[in-house]
Design a protein around this motif. Structure first.
Motif, PDB file in Angstrom:
ATOM      1  N   GLN A  16       0.833  -1.202   0.000  1.00  0.00           N
ATOM      2  CA  GLN A  16       0.000   0.000   0.000  1.00  0.00           C
ATOM      3  C   GLN A  16       0.873   1.261   0.000  1.00  0.00           C
ATOM      4  OE1 GLN A  16      -2.462   0.588   3.510  1.00  0.00           O
ATOM      5  NE2 GLN A  16      -4.138   1.405   2.262  1.00  0.00           N
ATOM      6  N   THR A  17       1.922   1.251   0.822  1.00  0.00           N
ATOM      7  CA  THR A  17       2.830   2.402   0.882  1.00  0.00           C
ATOM      8  C   THR A  17       3.563   2.589  -0.437  1.00  0.00           C
ATOM      9  OG1 THR A  17       3.125   2.080   3.265  1.00  0.00           O
ATOM     10  CG2 THR A  17       4.792   3.395   2.123  1.00  0.00           C
ATOM     11  N   LEU A  18       4.050   1.481  -1.008  1.00  0.00           N
ATOM     12  CA  LEU A  18       4.772   1.565  -2.284  1.00  0.00           C
ATOM     13  C   LEU A  18       3.852   2.020  -3.410  1.00  0.00           C
ATOM     14  CD1 LEU A  18       6.963  -1.651  -2.006  1.00  0.00           C
ATOM     15  CD2 LEU A  18       7.715   0.719  -1.741  1.00  0.00           C
ATOM     16  N   GLY A  19       2.594   1.591  -3.376  1.00  0.00           N
ATOM     17  CA  GLY A  19       1.638   2.047  -4.381  1.00  0.00           C
ATOM     18  C   GLY A  19       1.399   3.543  -4.285  1.00  0.00           C
ATOM     19  N   GLN A  20       1.303   4.046  -3.076  1.00  0.00           N
ATOM     20  CA  GLN A  20       1.119   5.479  -2.875  1.00  0.00           C
ATOM     21  C   GLN A  20       2.342   6.249  -3.367  1.00  0.00           C
ATOM     22  OE1 GLN A  20       0.712   7.021   1.260  1.00  0.00           O
ATOM     23  NE2 GLN A  20      -1.340   7.656   0.606  1.00  0.00           N
ATOM     24  N   LEU A  21       3.526   5.705  -3.131  1.00  0.00           N
ATOM     25  CA  LEU A  21       4.754   6.334  -3.618  1.00  0.00           C
ATOM     26  C   LEU A  21       4.766   6.405  -5.146  1.00  0.00           C
ATOM     27  CD1 LEU A  21       7.697   7.376  -3.052  1.00  0.00           C
ATOM     28  CD2 LEU A  21       8.416   4.989  -3.301  1.00  0.00           C
ATOM     29  N   ARG A  22       4.392   5.314  -5.798  1.00  0.00           N
ATOM     30  CA  ARG A  22       4.378   5.303  -7.265  1.00  0.00           C
ATOM     31  C   ARG A  22       3.402   6.344  -7.813  1.00  0.00           C
ATOM     32  NH1 ARG A  22       3.883  -0.337  -6.245  1.00  0.00           N
ATOM     33  NH2 ARG A  22       5.901  -1.405  -6.390  1.00  0.00           N
ATOM     34  N   ALA A  28       5.740  13.638 -10.298  1.00  0.00           N
ATOM     35  CA  ALA A  28       6.952  14.347  -9.878  1.00  0.00           C
ATOM     36  C   ALA A  28       8.088  14.077 -10.860  1.00  0.00           C
ATOM     37  CB  ALA A  28       7.348  13.897  -8.469  1.00  0.00           C
ATOM     38  N   GLU A  29       9.122  14.897 -10.782  1.00  0.00           N
ATOM     39  CA  GLU A  29      10.318  14.680 -11.594  1.00  0.00           C
ATOM     40  C   GLU A  29      11.194  13.595 -10.977  1.00  0.00           C
ATOM     41  OE1 GLU A  29      10.739  16.170 -14.489  1.00  0.00           O
ATOM     42  OE2 GLU A  29       8.880  17.292 -14.182  1.00  0.00           O
ATOM     43  N   ARG A  30      11.265  13.601  -9.660  1.00  0.00           N
ATOM     44  CA  ARG A  30      12.047  12.603  -8.928  1.00  0.00           C
ATOM     45  C   ARG A  30      11.326  12.306  -7.617  1.00  0.00           C
ATOM     46  NH1 ARG A  30      18.282  14.316  -8.510  1.00  0.00           N
ATOM     47  NH2 ARG A  30      18.258  12.335  -7.352  1.00  0.00           N
ATOM     48  N   ALA A  31      11.578  11.125  -7.062  1.00  0.00           N
ATOM     49  CA  ALA A  31      10.972  10.759  -5.790  1.00  0.00           C
ATOM     50  C   ALA A  31      11.868   9.757  -5.086  1.00  0.00           C
ATOM     51  CB  ALA A  31       9.568  10.178  -5.986  1.00  0.00           C
ATOM     52  N   ALA A  32      11.642   9.598  -3.785  1.00  0.00           N
ATOM     53  CA  ALA A  32      12.382   8.620  -2.982  1.00  0.00           C
ATOM     54  C   ALA A  32      11.570   8.337  -1.729  1.00  0.00           C
ATOM     55  CB  ALA A  32      13.774   9.133  -2.626  1.00  0.00           C
ATOM     56  N   LEU A  33      11.875   7.211  -1.073  1.00  0.00           N
ATOM     57  CA  LEU A  33      11.188   6.843   0.161  1.00  0.00           C
ATOM     58  C   LEU A  33      12.217   6.442   1.196  1.00  0.00           C
ATOM     59  CD1 LEU A  33       8.444   6.328   1.590  1.00  0.00           C
ATOM     60  CD2 LEU A  33       8.586   3.965   0.749  1.00  0.00           C
ATOM     61  N   MET A  34      12.113   7.050   2.384  1.00  0.00           N
ATOM     62  CA  MET A  34      13.050   6.769   3.463  1.00  0.00           C
ATOM     63  C   MET A  34      12.639   5.501   4.226  1.00  0.00           C
ATOM     64  SD  MET A  34      15.124   9.257   2.920  1.00  0.00           S
ATOM     65  CE  MET A  34      14.618   9.169   1.192  1.00  0.00           C
ATOM     66  N   ALA A  35      13.543   4.994   5.040  1.00  0.00           N
ATOM     67  CA  ALA A  35      13.344   3.696   5.698  1.00  0.00           C
ATOM     68  C   ALA A  35      12.263   3.714   6.771  1.00  0.00           C
ATOM     69  CB  ALA A  35      14.668   3.221   6.306  1.00  0.00           C
ATOM     70  N   ASP A  36      11.873   4.890   7.255  1.00  0.00           N
ATOM     71  CA  ASP A  36      10.809   4.968   8.270  1.00  0.00           C
ATOM     72  C   ASP A  36       9.444   5.204   7.634  1.00  0.00           C
ATOM     73  OD1 ASP A  36      11.516   7.543   7.458  1.00  0.00           O
ATOM     74  OD2 ASP A  36      11.004   8.448   9.374  1.00  0.00           O
ATOM     75  N   GLY A  37       9.336   5.024   6.337  1.00  0.00           N
ATOM     76  CA  GLY A  37       8.107   5.361   5.625  1.00  0.00           C
ATOM     77  C   GLY A  37       6.928   4.468   5.967  1.00  0.00           C
ATOM     78  N   HIS A  38       5.750   5.027   5.818  1.00  0.00           N
ATOM     79  CA  HIS A  38       4.511   4.259   5.949  1.00  0.00           C
ATOM     80  C   HIS A  38       3.394   4.995   5.222  1.00  0.00           C
ATOM     81  CE1 HIS A  38       2.938   6.972   9.132  1.00  0.00           C
ATOM     82  NE2 HIS A  38       4.169   6.970   9.602  1.00  0.00           N
ATOM     83  N   PHE A  39       2.274   4.324   5.041  1.00  0.00           N
ATOM     84  CA  PHE A  39       1.142   4.876   4.304  1.00  0.00           C
ATOM     85  C   PHE A  39       0.669   6.172   4.949  1.00  0.00           C
ATOM     86  CE2 PHE A  39      -3.398   5.023   3.090  1.00  0.00           C
ATOM     87  CZ  PHE A  39      -3.275   4.887   1.715  1.00  0.00           C
ATOM     88  N   GLY A  40       0.379   7.183   4.130  1.00  0.00           N
ATOM     89  CA  GLY A  40      -0.032   8.481   4.642  1.00  0.00           C
ATOM     90  C   GLY A  40      -1.233   9.032   3.905  1.00  0.00           C
ATOM     91  N   TYR A  41      -1.399  10.321   4.001  1.00  0.00           N
ATOM     92  CA  TYR A  41      -2.494  11.031   3.332  1.00  0.00           C
ATOM     93  C   TYR A  41      -1.988  11.492   1.965  1.00  0.00           C
ATOM     94  CZ  TYR A  41      -5.995  14.695   2.467  1.00  0.00           C
ATOM     95  OH  TYR A  41      -6.976  15.493   1.913  1.00  0.00           O
ATOM     96  N   ILE A  42      -2.427  10.861   0.898  1.00  0.00           N
ATOM     97  CA  ILE A  42      -2.045  11.145  -0.484  1.00  0.00           C
ATOM     98  C   ILE A  42      -0.595  10.750  -0.772  1.00  0.00           C
ATOM     99  CG2 ILE A  42      -1.888  12.883  -2.317  1.00  0.00           C
ATOM    100  CD1 ILE A  42      -4.758  12.354  -1.328  1.00  0.00           C
ATOM    101  N   MET A  43       0.337  11.195   0.074  1.00  0.00           N
ATOM    102  CA  MET A  43       1.758  10.910  -0.103  1.00  0.00           C
ATOM    103  C   MET A  43       2.247  10.143   1.119  1.00  0.00           C
ATOM    104  SD  MET A  43       4.771  13.728  -0.753  1.00  0.00           S
ATOM    105  CE  MET A  43       6.526  13.323  -0.750  1.00  0.00           C
ATOM    106  N   PRO A  44       3.073   9.105   0.930  1.00  0.00           N
ATOM    107  CA  PRO A  44       3.513   8.349   2.099  1.00  0.00           C
ATOM    108  C   PRO A  44       4.385   9.174   3.025  1.00  0.00           C
ATOM    109  CG  PRO A  44       4.720   7.646   0.143  1.00  0.00           C
ATOM    110  CD  PRO A  44       3.636   8.559  -0.329  1.00  0.00           C
ATOM    111  N   VAL A  45       4.227   8.954   4.317  1.00  0.00           N
ATOM    112  CA  VAL A  45       5.137   9.543   5.291  1.00  0.00           C
ATOM    113  C   VAL A  45       6.517   8.934   5.040  1.00  0.00           C
ATOM    114  CG1 VAL A  45       5.664   9.788   7.734  1.00  0.00           C
ATOM    115  CG2 VAL A  45       3.282   9.858   6.957  1.00  0.00           C
TER     116      VAL A  45
END
Length: 406
Positions: A16-22, A28-45
């Protein structure tokens, strides 16, 4: 670090978190996800997204400029050890948690020059502008609910630190809500659909949001520094060092020779040598970090892939509802038991020697990842300067109401 559809991802995350990131990365032009990430509102924390001349209202979030501040004092553990219980009581009664300014502190900087800043003119409507300014003035220096806290720590040399975590309170929430509505051609104060709301910074709407976002950033800095320094005063110490950073914000930055608007939602800027304070949980160590200096080429490549960003905490592994369960508010009957018990939380804190005031089961250490594991997943992109052991943790009580949340 690995790539998910070409997006740099640190650590392990659910689908779910990875889907939100995609989804965010698709705009976006670029994106990344940090190791403490989790599902958020529209964009993952834990997410980072770079845009050209655009800013994401949902990406910055409703707690604009939420962040951490830590002060190293001239005190040692020996100086305060006999008084920890009394200090905890003094912090809880002198700093406002949840209910607004119902404490004994009457010296919050409510007449700070930021209240006369021309940026307030960007709020549409004279009455709305006056109401928001007065609400912001009334709550400056209050901490709020959820995972927001005031902590007293000892580092590896038994030196005492004060750490705080909170944002721009109702000011940021009202700004975010207002521009979410305006982006959908709805009036300020109305509720719009849940969308990312990408605003062009060359438009009048985008310029107004950027102005007010930065005002909320200044406001959060003033509030956090006042609270942290108030606690240093309670301890009877002096400030020797301040480490301060937002982790819900947007910045104009250059990466790979190109200019971007970089939005970090629950992610901390970590350029080489840039320091940050990152908490774990009420029962775990925190750290003072910095972006790795003179990194090896492979590490430098990881830093660049992360848009020079890092974690902002340990990251949740359990929702508040999962931790608390479900209770019928009318009858008090437990409809579904939570996954965390009061006994389990108290046992953890006792073993760690932490004095807690406030705090609910939804903030128990059980609902978070372990910070060392999260840091390990970030690789050598950051280096730990100090490890901070919590002595006192003060948060809003489990059932406290926050009139400044909205």
């Amino acid at each position: 670090m690995r790539f998910e559809d070409g997006i740099p991802v640190f650590g392990q995350h659910d689908a779910q978190t990875l889907g939100q990131l995609r989804d965010v990365a698709s705009r976006a032009e670029r994106a990344a996800l940090m190791a403490d990430g989790h599902f958020g509102y529209i964009m993952p924390v834990g997410g980072v997204a770079a845009y050209r001349d655009k800013v994401s209202v949902a990406g910055v979030g409703f707690d604009i400029a939420c962040g951490n501040a830590a002060i190293r004092t001239d005190l040692t553990l020996e100086d305060i050890q006999p008084h920890l219980e009394a200090i905890a009581e003094e912090i809880a009664s002198s700093i406002s948690f949840g209910l607004g300014r119902t404490n004994r502190a009457d010296d919050a900087p409510v007449d700070h020059p930021l209240f006369e800043d021309a940026a307030w003119e960007a709020i549409p409507g004279k009455a709305e502008r006056k109401a928001l300014r007065e609400k912001a003035r009334a709550q400056l220096g209050t901490v709020g609910l959820g995972n927001h806290y005031v902590d007293v720590f000892a580092d590896e040399a038994e030196r005492i630190w004060v750490g705080v975590h909170f944002g721009s309170r109702g000011l940021g929430h009202t700004i975010a809500s207002g521009f979410m509505a305006l982006s959908q051609n709805r009036p300020w104060g109305s509720r719009g659909a849940e969308v990312e709301a990408l605003l062009d910074l060359n438009s009048e709407l985008g310029k107004a949001y950027w102005t007010l976002m930065n005002l909320a950033g200044r406001y959060a800095y003033v509030g956090r520094e006042w609270v942290a320094r108030k606690v240093v005063q309670i301890l009877g110490g002096r400030e020797l060092e301040l480490v301060h950073n937002h982790h819900n914000f947007a910045w104009k930055e250059t990466h790979g020779g190109e200019e971007y608007i970089v939005v970090r939602k629950g992610a901390t800027p970590a350029f080489p040598g840039q320091k940050s304070f990152v908490g774990g949980s009420m029962g775990d160590d925190a750290v003072i970090l910095q972006g790795t200096v003179n990194a090896a080429p492979e590490t430098r490549a990881l830093q660049e892939a992360a848009l020079f960003s890092t974690i902002h905490g340990a990251g949740r592994v359990m929702s508040r509802r999962q931790a608390l369960g479900k209770i019928d508010r009318k009858t008090g009957k437990v409809l579904r038991p939570g996954q965390v018990t009061e006994g389990a939380m108290r046992k953890w804190l006792k073993q760690k020697g932490v004095i807690l005031r406030g705090g609910g089961l939804d903030e128990s250490p059980h609902v978070y990842r372990r910070l060392p594991e999260v840091l390990e997943a970030q690789g050598q992109t950051v280096e730990v300067l100090h490890t901070l052991r919590p002595l006192i943790v003060v948060m809003a009580g489990a059932n406290e109401f926050d009139p400044y949340k909205d």
